[in-house]
Enzyme design. Structure first.
Site, mmCIF file in Angstrom:
data_model
loop_
_atom_site.group_PDB
_atom_site.id
_atom_site.type_symbol
_atom_site.label_atom_id
_atom_site.label_comp_id
_atom_site.label_asym_id
_atom_site.label_seq_id
_atom_site.Cartn_x
_atom_site.Cartn_y
_atom_site.Cartn_z
ATOM 1 N N GLU A 76 63.910 20.161 44.700
ATOM 2 C CA GLU A 76 65.071 19.697 45.445
ATOM 3 C C GLU A 76 66.049 20.853 45.607
ATOM 4 O O GLU A 76 66.992 20.989 44.836
ATOM 5 C CB GLU A 76 65.762 18.516 44.740
ATOM 6 C CG GLU A 76 64.988 17.211 44.786
ATOM 7 C CD GLU A 76 63.886 17.179 43.729
ATOM 8 O OE1 GLU A 76 62.850 16.559 44.003
ATOM 9 O OE2 GLU A 76 64.054 17.790 42.661
ATOM 10 N N SER A 77 65.790 21.710 46.578
ATOM 11 C CA SER A 77 66.674 22.808 46.988
ATOM 12 C C SER A 77 66.426 24.117 46.236
ATOM 13 O O SER A 77 65.274 24.500 46.059
ATOM 14 C CB SER A 77 68.148 22.386 46.964
ATOM 15 O OG SER A 77 68.364 21.350 47.895
ATOM 16 N N CYS A 91 69.689 18.538 46.093
ATOM 17 C CA CYS A 91 69.936 17.448 47.030
ATOM 18 C C CYS A 91 69.549 16.116 46.406
ATOM 19 O O CYS A 91 69.194 16.029 45.237
ATOM 20 C CB CYS A 91 69.163 17.689 48.323
ATOM 21 S SG CYS A 91 67.366 17.771 48.107
ATOM 22 N N SER A 244 61.428 23.816 52.669
ATOM 23 C CA SER A 244 62.439 24.593 51.963
ATOM 24 C C SER A 244 62.092 26.068 52.047
ATOM 25 O O SER A 244 60.911 26.440 52.106
ATOM 26 C CB SER A 244 62.520 24.192 50.483
ATOM 27 O OG SER A 244 63.116 22.928 50.309
ATOM 28 N N HIS A 262 66.900 23.913 53.851
ATOM 29 C CA HIS A 262 66.226 22.726 53.334
ATOM 30 C C HIS A 262 66.254 21.646 54.413
ATOM 31 O O HIS A 262 67.308 21.374 54.987
ATOM 32 C CB HIS A 262 66.885 22.247 52.049
ATOM 33 C CG HIS A 262 66.933 23.311 51.002
ATOM 34 N ND1 HIS A 262 65.821 23.681 50.275
ATOM 35 C CD2 HIS A 262 67.938 24.127 50.598
ATOM 36 C CE1 HIS A 262 66.145 24.664 49.454
ATOM 37 N NE2 HIS A 262 67.416 24.964 49.633
#
Length: 415
Positions: A76-77, A91, A244, A262
């Site tokens: 996540e990022s 995120c 990403s 992203h």
């Protein structure tokens, strides 16, 4: 796919697409220089970083390094680690702040003490689904004050930029000293966050279909490579969709520039963020960057936040923002600016795509209070491309905001 949790499980060797809110939380922690440990934070081990990311409910997918810093693509990022700086961006419903105690613990073990922190995020689409630490901006500020308030004599400062009546707002907490002895020259961070992404562009590039060749090919074919031509790019296309990337440019500034993108392409809650940071402010054309990003993604709505930190940040920001904020094919909905007590400035803009190309008219200039006109150069071909996009259902930018988001923090003057 993952809906309410940031726990990620690999499927057939691939990470699933993060299926939750795209809006990111971001924390940037600067540390005092330790001459006895020139590598500074880069001495924190991979095992220790894994522990920090686990606490934040994400995990490391890939790593790329150069002589100046390390860049980690997360489930996540992203995470960036410099000798005297750490930037964590996550995120969805991740617990970003829950990773802070472990980060500070391991930083201390390698002789690094924090001197400044900046936390930023936009309004959440569904704030009620966020974990306790991120349930409201008040909760986030309370946590940040507990860990970083002592960096400033009178504690940190919190701000909410933008009108609640006009959509998404930008939340900022800052504490500490912005002018280290090692490098006081002002630098800028530029963040573009987009919703209502071009449906055709998303379907063609950000899904792992039978047309998928490689992440590198996706970066080129989607136009992302054209935004960051001089960067070493570490990219990843998720299963079944999502994208990403981290970009590294060791020559862009004394510490090296970094970039990160992203993308959550799903229809109904599509979102993309595109950040360029650690940029030397001399000759920086911030809105040329925004126009380039908008031309690639052609979003229905977007926000642009630019931070300038360092000595004489207010004066430098005037120069950086003086070129005008016109974006072909878009109407500027709002523009706000806030100066920090610790040599820093943040400016925040929101844009909506035009149904038809409107003639530019004289508008207040955020930098110096003057106006600019349609004489600002742009390409009509690019403007036509910006208009040529299928409709996508509204998402992050259009929602009733919960009462938790309307806290009584210091608010800036709206321009």
């Amino acid at each position: 796919m993952v809906a309410q949790t940031a726990s990620v499980t690999m499927v057939d060797g691939l990470y699933p697409s993060p299926h939750f809110e795209g809006a990111e939380k971001r924390i940037e922690i600067d540390f005092h220089l330790n001459k006895e440990n020139p590598r500074g934070l880069r001495e924190i081990t991979r095992t220790q970083l894994d522990e920090c990311m686990t606490a934040a409910r994400c995990e490391i997918v890939s790593v790329r390094t150069n002589v100046k810093f390390d860049a980690y693509v997360l489930s996540e990022s992203s995470l960036f680690v410099f000798p005297t700086k750490l930037v964590l961006k996550t995120c969805g419903t991740t617990h970003l702040l829950a990773g802070v105690p472990a980060i500070l613990k391991y930083a201390k073990e390698v002789g690094m003490e924090p001197r400044r922190v900046k936390f930023t995020r936009s309004s959440f689409d569904k704030p009620d689904l966020q974990p306790a630490l991120h349930a409201s901006f008040d909760d986030e500020v309370d946590f940040l004050e507990k860990h970083f308030g002592g960096l400033s004599i009178e504690g940190g400062s919190s701000y909410i930029l933008g009108s609640k009546l006009k959509g998404v707002q930008w939340h900022v907490y800052v504490a500490g000293d912005a002018c280290p002895v090692q490098d006081a020259r002002p630098k800028a961070s530029l963040e573009v966050c987009m919703t209502q992404l071009n449906r055709e562009h998303c379907d063609e590039h950000f899904y792992r279909t039978d047309k998928f060749v490689s992440s590198a090919q996706t970066t080129t074919d989607s136009g992302i490579r054209s935004i960051f031509e001089e960067f070493d790019i570490d990219d990843y296309v998720f299963e079944p969709c999502g994208y990403s990337m981290n970009g590294l440019n060791e020559h862009g500034s004394i510490d090296g520039q970094y970039s990160t993108i992203h993308i959550t392409p799903e229809e109904g809650f599509s979102y993309a963020s595109c950040e360029l940071s650690n940029v030397e402010c001399e000759d920086l054309d911030a809105f040329a960057y925004v126009r380039k990003v908008a031309n690639v993604f052609k979003p229905g709505k977007m926000i642009f936040a630019i931070s300038v930190d360092g000595l004489n940040a207010a004066e430098v920001a005037n120069d950086v923002l003086g070129n005008g904020s016109f974006i072909p094919g878009y109407t500027r909905v709002q523009a706000t600016r806030q100066e920090f007590d610790v040599e820093g400035v943040v400016a925040y803009f929101t844009y909506e795509h035009n149904d038809r190309l409107r003639q530019s008219f004289s508008m207040p200039n955020l930098a110096g209070g003057t106006s600019f006109t349609s004489s600002h150069p742009f390409s009509f071909a690019d403007a036509k491309m910006a208009l040529d996009r299928p409709a996508t259902p509204s998402c992050v930018m259009e929602f009733p905001e919960s009462s938790a988001e309307s806290s009584d923090h210091t608010s800036e003057e709206e321009i």
